[in-house]
Motif scaffolding. Structure first.
Motif, PDB file in Angstrom:
ATOM      1  N   LYS A  12     -17.465  16.570  20.744  1.00 53.17           N
ATOM      2  CA  LYS A  12     -18.605  15.658  20.564  1.00 53.17           C
ATOM      3  C   LYS A  12     -18.832  15.510  19.197  1.00 53.17           C
ATOM      4  O   LYS A  12     -19.570  14.554  18.748  1.00 53.17           O
ATOM      5  N   GLU A  37     -12.599  15.825  32.084  1.00 60.68           N
ATOM      6  CA  GLU A  37     -14.442  16.158  31.822  1.00 60.68           C
ATOM      7  C   GLU A  37     -15.048  15.496  30.749  1.00 60.68           C
ATOM      8  O   GLU A  37     -15.950  14.493  30.892  1.00 60.68           O
ATOM      9  N   MET A  38     -14.191  15.364  29.555  1.00 61.24           N
ATOM     10  CA  MET A  38     -14.612  14.620  28.328  1.00 61.24           C
ATOM     11  C   MET A  38     -14.539  13.084  28.590  1.00 61.24           C
ATOM     12  O   MET A  38     -15.445  12.459  28.416  1.00 61.24           O
ATOM     13  N   SER A  40     -15.231  11.591  31.499  1.00 59.14           N
ATOM     14  CA  SER A  40     -16.224  11.206  32.189  1.00 59.14           C
ATOM     15  C   SER A  40     -17.645  10.881  31.355  1.00 59.14           C
ATOM     16  O   SER A  40     -18.227  10.331  31.719  1.00 59.14           O
ATOM     17  N   GLU A  41     -17.516  11.363  29.950  1.00 55.57           N
ATOM     18  CA  GLU A  41     -18.511  11.093  28.991  1.00 55.57           C
ATOM     19  C   GLU A  41     -18.366   9.687  28.557  1.00 55.57           C
ATOM     20  O   GLU A  41     -19.372   9.149  27.651  1.00 55.57           O
ATOM     21  N   SER A  47     -13.157   4.007  27.852  1.00 54.76           N
ATOM     22  CA  SER A  47     -12.251   4.584  28.765  1.00 54.76           C
ATOM     23  C   SER A  47     -11.073   3.719  29.263  1.00 54.76           C
ATOM     24  O   SER A  47      -9.978   4.309  29.453  1.00 54.76           O
ATOM     25  N   LYS A 327     -17.780   6.876  22.976  1.00 55.67           N
ATOM     26  CA  LYS A 327     -18.882   6.772  23.852  1.00 55.67           C
ATOM     27  C   LYS A 327     -19.645   5.874  23.688  1.00 55.67           C
ATOM     28  O   LYS A 327     -20.859   5.637  24.258  1.00 55.67           O
TER      29      LYS A 327
END
Length: 348
Positions: A12, A37-38, A40-41, A47, A327
């Motif tokens: 992050k 998991e990361m 999905s952010e 992505s 992100k």
């Protein structure tokens, strides 16, 4: 859970590549599973277009301790099993980490260095971290001595080495990290200069300040051509795992080093010394695109026209807030390059 939280926190804050001294229990599957998991952010466009398979990569260095024979058997077996295990997504070629000169004898450091040279793998060791460490190694006295004496057997006691002896052994490895190096003296720093192709120092500014140590000799080391990289140490002495805050900490303490030189300590300097795959961490032709961004948070009336590279880095060190470029699909930001933790962290 703590390791997963640490990895997610590092990502992050823009970190992309980590050196981590680890001990059992540790499972490479944790690194691989965390990637999804990361992911999905991320924003949809990032992505599908921008992101490599591994959002963050870890080079684990498995801790070796031989205060007693059974402890040596445990840590050595764990290291061998994990090094010989499956290669999973996000896990880079593992290294070894003789813990510290009071818990890892010269025999352990020698074995690690020999293995490193044979397999071209990293060795990482805590060295010259505190006055108590030096007092124990030189005189067998002090608070550390009272604590360690109840934990060691005679075999370990007879092979405890000095800082000089461990430095000599680390210089024979393929690549070695001296983590902290807070109390290295002038002749030891000169030794590092003579072996700067093989040994780098990992300075952890905020942990150093937390312990109220005297000034670290990092700038003297850099002036002699010794690679000095930055680390976050651990949450035990640090508020977070944000490697960019380590850069800011140094910038507040010194005006000697240009901001661009500070930034290289967590990007290209780290990447080159550690021989990071695909040139991650280097903003140059042929380098892998693992992007980190600095959020551009302009104040009202503030002139943010940046005309030179040094002006950019000076602004970045003072005001920049790193975060994962993936992100944000608006792309209103300033792109940097890649990251490296104990984290030793390397920002791309």
């Amino acid at each position: 859970v703590a390791i997963r939280q640490g990895l997610f926190e590092s990502w992050k804050h823009g970190v992309r590549w980590i050196v981590d001294n680890v001990t059992a229990p540790w499972d490479p599957a944790w690194i691989s599973e965390l990637q999804s998991e990361m992911r999905s952010e991320l924003s949809p466009i990032a992505s599908s277009v921008l992101v490599p398979d591994a959002l963050v990569s870890v080079r684990p260095c498995f801790e070796l301790i031989d205060v007693r024979e059974e402890r040596w058997q445990q840590t050595n077996k764990c290291a061998l099993d994990l090094i010989g295990g499956p290669k999973l997504l996000g896990v880079d070629a593992a290294g070894l980490a003789p813990h510290a000169p009071y818990t890892a004898s010269t025999q352990v450091t020698r074995r690690a260095a020999d293995w490193s040279r044979k397999h071209r793998r990293l060795v990482s060791m805590h060295l010259a971290e505190s006055r108590e460490e030096l007092q124990w190694l030189d005189h067998r006295t002090g608070h550390l001595g009272k604590w360690i004496e109840t934990k060691i057997d005679e075999k370990h006691r007879s092979n405890i080495g000095t800082i000089d002896e461990h430095l000599c052994l680390l210089a024979s490895a393929w690549r070695s990290l001296v983590v902290h190096g807070n109390f290295l003296n002038s002749h030891q720093i000169d030794w590092l200069r003579q072996h700067r192709e093989r040994i780098a120092v990992v300075y952890c500014p905020r942990s150093h300040a937390w312990f109220h140590h005297p000034s670290h000799p990092w700038n003297d080391m850099k002036s002699r051509g010794i690679p000095v990289l930055l680390g976050t140490d651990s949450r035990a002495s640090n508020p977070d795992l944000n490697i960019w805050e380590e850069v800011k900490k140094i910038a507040r303490l010194t005006a000697v080093c240009e901001p661009s030189g500070l930034a290289r300590m967590i990007t290209s300097d780290a990447s080159r010394f550690l021989d990071v795959p695909r040139n991650i961490g280097r903003m140059e032709l042929g380098g892998a695109t693992h992007l980190t961004a600095l959020r551009w948070e302009q104040s009202d009336g503030e002139d943010t026209t940046l005309r030179t590279e040094n002006e950019l880095w000076r602004w970045a060190v003072q005001h920049g807030v790193p975060y994962p470029l993936e992100k944000d699909d608006r792309f209103k930001l300033v792109a940097l390059g890649v990251n490296n933790s104990h984290g030793l962290s390397c920002l791309p």
